[in-house]
Design an enzyme around this catalytic site. Structure first.
Site, PDB file in Angstrom:
ATOM      1  N   LYS A  81       0.813  -1.225   0.000  1.00 46.89           N
ATOM      2  CA  LYS A  81       0.000   0.000   0.000  1.00 46.89           C
ATOM      3  C   LYS A  81       0.845   1.273   0.000  1.00 46.89           C
ATOM      4  O   LYS A  81       0.412   2.307  -0.516  1.00 46.89           O
ATOM      5  CB  LYS A  81      -0.943   0.013   1.208  1.00 46.89           C
ATOM      6  CG  LYS A  81      -1.970  -1.106   1.209  1.00 46.89           C
ATOM      7  CD  LYS A  81      -3.012  -0.923   0.119  1.00 46.89           C
ATOM      8  CE  LYS A  81      -4.049  -2.013   0.175  1.00 46.89           C
ATOM      9  NZ  LYS A  81      -5.014  -1.949  -0.917  1.00 46.89           N
ATOM     10  N   GLU A 103      -9.996   5.426   3.048  1.00 45.38           N
ATOM     11  CA  GLU A 103     -10.799   4.308   3.546  1.00 45.38           C
ATOM     12  C   GLU A 103      -9.802   3.212   3.906  1.00 45.38           C
ATOM     13  O   GLU A 103      -8.696   3.173   3.338  1.00 45.38           O
ATOM     14  CB  GLU A 103     -11.768   3.834   2.447  1.00 45.38           C
ATOM     15  CG  GLU A 103     -11.164   2.882   1.414  1.00 45.38           C
ATOM     16  CD  GLU A 103     -10.203   3.542   0.433  1.00 45.38           C
ATOM     17  OE1 GLU A 103      -9.950   4.772   0.513  1.00 45.38           O
ATOM     18  OE2 GLU A 103      -9.696   2.819  -0.426  1.00 45.38           O
ATOM     19  N   SER A 370       1.852  -9.809  -0.359  1.00 46.71           N
ATOM     20  CA  SER A 370       1.446  -8.397  -0.343  1.00 46.71           C
ATOM     21  C   SER A 370       1.622  -7.732   1.015  1.00 46.71           C
ATOM     22  O   SER A 370       1.760  -6.505   1.080  1.00 46.71           O
ATOM     23  CB  SER A 370      -0.014  -8.278  -0.786  1.00 46.71           C
ATOM     24  OG  SER A 370      -0.842  -9.140  -0.015  1.00 46.71           O
TER      25      SER A 370
HETATM   26  C1  LIG Z   1      -8.108  -0.137   0.648  1.00 48.53           C
HETATM   27  C2  LIG Z   1      -8.653  -1.223   1.471  1.00 48.53           C
HETATM   28  C3  LIG Z   1      -7.775  -2.441   1.519  1.00 48.53           C
HETATM   29  C4  LIG Z   1      -6.790  -2.691   2.427  1.00 48.53           C
HETATM   30  N1  LIG Z   1      -5.937  -3.754   2.312  1.00 48.53           N
HETATM   31  C5  LIG Z   1      -5.996  -4.663   1.429  1.00 48.53           C
HETATM   32  C6  LIG Z   1      -4.925  -5.652   1.269  1.00 48.53           C
HETATM   33  C7  LIG Z   1      -4.918  -6.504   0.157  1.00 48.53           C
HETATM   34  C8  LIG Z   1      -6.031  -6.500  -0.850  1.00 48.53           C
HETATM   35  O1  LIG Z   1      -6.146  -5.229  -1.449  1.00 48.53           O
HETATM   36  P1  LIG Z   1      -5.754  -5.033  -3.006  1.00 48.53           P
HETATM   37  O2  LIG Z   1      -4.294  -5.335  -3.116  1.00 48.53           O
HETATM   38  O3  LIG Z   1      -6.067  -3.601  -3.306  1.00 48.53           O
HETATM   39  O4  LIG Z   1      -6.597  -6.014  -3.756  1.00 48.53           O
HETATM   40  C9  LIG Z   1      -3.888  -7.396  -0.016  1.00 48.53           C
HETATM   41  N2  LIG Z   1      -2.864  -7.479   0.873  1.00 48.53           N
HETATM   42  C10 LIG Z   1      -2.834  -6.691   1.959  1.00 48.53           C
HETATM   43  C11 LIG Z   1      -1.690  -6.826   2.918  1.00 48.53           C
HETATM   44  C12 LIG Z   1      -3.866  -5.754   2.193  1.00 48.53           C
HETATM   45  O5  LIG Z   1      -3.806  -4.964   3.311  1.00 48.53           O
HETATM   46  C13 LIG Z   1      -6.495  -1.843   3.581  1.00 48.53           C
HETATM   47  O6  LIG Z   1      -7.256  -0.948   3.923  1.00 48.53           O
HETATM   48  O7  LIG Z   1      -5.437  -2.052   4.180  1.00 48.53           O
END
Ligand SMILES: CC/C=C(/N=C/c1c(COP(=O)(O)O)cnc(C)c1O)C(=O)O
Length: 387
Positions: A81, A103, A370
Site C-alpha cells: 500500500k 478508507e 502483499s
Molecule cells: C483499501 C482497502 C484495503 C486494504 N488492504 C488490502 C490488502 C490486500 C487487498 O487489497 P488489493 O491489493 O487492493 O486487492 C492485499 N494485501 C494486503 C496486505 C492488504 O492490506 C487496507 O485498507 O489495508
C-alpha cells in the site's frame, strides 16, 4: 478511463471537478521530472522499495513446485500500500490540499496513509468499518500513533464498502481542502489507472528479478484480489508476456456456494459500485450484497475494473480460496519459512499451492506476498487456538 466496457466515473456532480483536477494533476506530475524524482527517492530511501524476490525453498518442497515470493511485506509499514500512498500524498501536496482522507479495511492502507501524511505534514482522516477496527485493532493504534484521526463507520456491514461510502460523503463536503487518497485500483476514473501505475513497480521489479534469478520468466504470477491493487501491480509487468499465466485469488470465505464470500468475479455479476462499472456481488434488484471473509482487506463486494477487463478477455484467471484454505497456507508459510503473512496474502499462497499441484514440479510460481501478518496475529492465534 475505460477498460473495455468497464471503468468510467459514475459519481455525483459535486465530485466531478475534483476528479478532473486529480486526472489533470496526475498527467502533469507524471511528465514532471521533479515529481518523479522525488517519488522514486521516497520509495527507495523511505519505503525500502524495490522489495526483494525470495525463493521459498521449504515452502516449495511442501508445495511441489518452485515458489518465489515478492516480498512486499518488507516494505515500510508492511504492505504494498505504501507505493500508491506515497504517489498520491505527493500529488495532494502538488495540488495544494492540506488534508487527506482514506478508507481502510485491513488497516494497511490506513497506516500507509497516516505514515505518508506524517512525513509530508498533511492532515489525515481514515474511515474504517467498526468490524474492521476490532479485527485490525493493532492498525487502529498505529494510525492514531502516527497522528491520523480514525473514524469507525457503523453503517451497513461496517466493513470496507461502508468505509468507502463514508469517505465519499466526507469528500463531497471537503473537496476544496481535501484529497481522497484512494486505497485500491477501484473507484471512479482516474483512481484505477493511477493506482495501477503507482503499484506496477511490483511486477516490473519482479519481472527483472525473475530474469536475473531464473534466466527466464515464471510460469505463473499469483496475487490475492480485494479491490485489486497488489494484483494489478504484479500482473501489469507480465501482461505482455502471454506465456506467464496471471492468476487472481479472491476470498472464498465459507465457500462461494454458501453465499458467504467475497469472490466478486467468480461469484458476482457486472454492475456499478463506487463509481466504476465492474463486477460486484449484487441481488437481482442490483442491491449490493454483503461480502464475507476472514480477511478484512479482501472483504469487499466490488473489484477494480481492470480486473473485470482482464477476466473478460481471458488474459487473467480468477479463483477463490476459502478462509480455511487461506489459514492452512498461512500456517504452512509460518512453519516452513518463518514468515508470518497477512491473511490477505495467505489467499495468494493457497492459490499457489493448488496451482503447484496442477503445473507439476518443474513449474515456477511467482507469488505476491502483499503484506506481513503482524496485524493478524490475534485473529490467527484465536483461529488456531494458540491463546
Ligand atoms: C483499501 C482497502 C484495503 C486494504 N488492504 C488490502 C490488502 C490486500 C487487498 O487489497 P488489493 O491489493 O487492493 O486487492 C492485499 N494485501 C494486503 C496486505 C492488504 O492490506 C487496507 O485498507 O489495508
Amino acid at each position: 478511463g475505460h477498460f473495455g466496457r468497464f471503468g468510467g466515473r459514475f459519481m455525483p456532480e459535486a465530485l466531478i471537478a475534483p476528479l478532473d483536477e486529480i486526472t489533470r494533476a496526475w498527467q502533469e506530475a507524471q511528465a514532471d521530472p521533479t515529481f518523479t524524482a522525488e517519488l522514486d527517492r521516497m520509495l527507495r530511501e523511505y519505503a525500502n522499495v524495490p522489495s526483494p524476490l525470495y525463493e521459498a525453498h521449504r515452502f516449495s518442497e511442501a508445495a511441489g513446485a518452485r515458489v518465489l515470493l515478492k516480498r512486499e511485506d518488507l516494505n515500510h509499514t508492511g504492505a504494498h500500500k505504501i507505493r500508491n500512498v506515497i504517489g498520491q500524498a505527493l500529488l495532494a501536496k502538488r495540488i495544494g490540499k492540506p488534508r487527506c482522507i482514506a478508507e481502510t479495511g485491513a488497516g494497511q492502507h490506513g497506516v500507509a496513509s497516516a505514515t505518508a501524511c506524517a512525513y509530508l505534514d498533511l492532515e489525515c482522516t481514515v474511515y474504517m468499518g467498526e468490524v474492521d477496527t476490532e479485527r485490525q485493532a493493532l492498525n487502529v493504534a498505529r494510525m492514531r500513533m502516527l497522528g491520523a484521526e480514525v473514524v469507525p463507520v457503523t453503517t451497513g456491514s461496517r466493513t470496507l464498502k461502508d468505509a468507502i461510502n463514508e469517505a465519499l460523503r466526507d469528500w463531497v463536503a471537503s473537496v476544496d481542502t481535501t484529497h481522497y487518497l484512494f486505497g485500491t485500483a477501484a473507484g471512479p476514473h482516474p483512481f484505477p489507472a493511477m493506482v495501477r501505475e503507482l503499484t506496477r513497480g511490483i511486477g516490473d521489479e519482479a519481472r527483472a528479478q525473475c530474469l536475473e534469478l531464473l534466466g527466464r520468466l515464471p510460469d505463473a504470477a499469483v496475487a490475492c484480489v480485494g479491490g485489486g491493487s497488489n494484483a494489478i501491480g504484479l500482473f501489469t509487468g507480465f501482461v505482455a508476456d502471454p506465456d506467464v499465466r496471471l492468476v487472481g485469488i479472491e476470498a472464498g470465505g465459507d465457500g462461494v456456494e454458501t453465499g458467504r464470500h467475497a469472490a466478486t468475479i467468480t461469484g458476482g455479476s457486472v454492475g456499478v459500485l463506487h463509481g466504476a462499472r465492474s463486477y460486484l456481488l449484487q441481488d437481482e434488484d442490483g442491491q449490493t450484497l454483503e461480502s464475507h471473509s476472514i480477511s478484512a482487506g479482501l472483504d469487499y463486494p466490488g473489484v477494480g475494473p481492470e480486473h473485470a477487463y482482464l477476466a473478460q478477455t481471458g488474459r487473467a484467471e480468477y479463483r477463490p480460496a476459502t478462509d480455511a484454505q487461506a489459514m492452512a497456507a498461512f500456517e504452512l508459510l509460518c512453519k516452513t519459512e518463518g514468515i508470518i503473512p497477512a491473511i490477505e496474502s495467505a489467499h495468494a499462497l493457497a492459490g499457489a499451492l493448488t496451482l503447484a499441484q496442477e503445473l507439476g514440479p518443474d513449474a515456477t510460481i511467482l507469488v505476491n506476498l502483499s503484506g506481513r501478518g503482524d496485524k493478524d496475529v490475534h485473529t490467527a492465534a484465536q483461529y488456531f487456538g494458540l491463546i
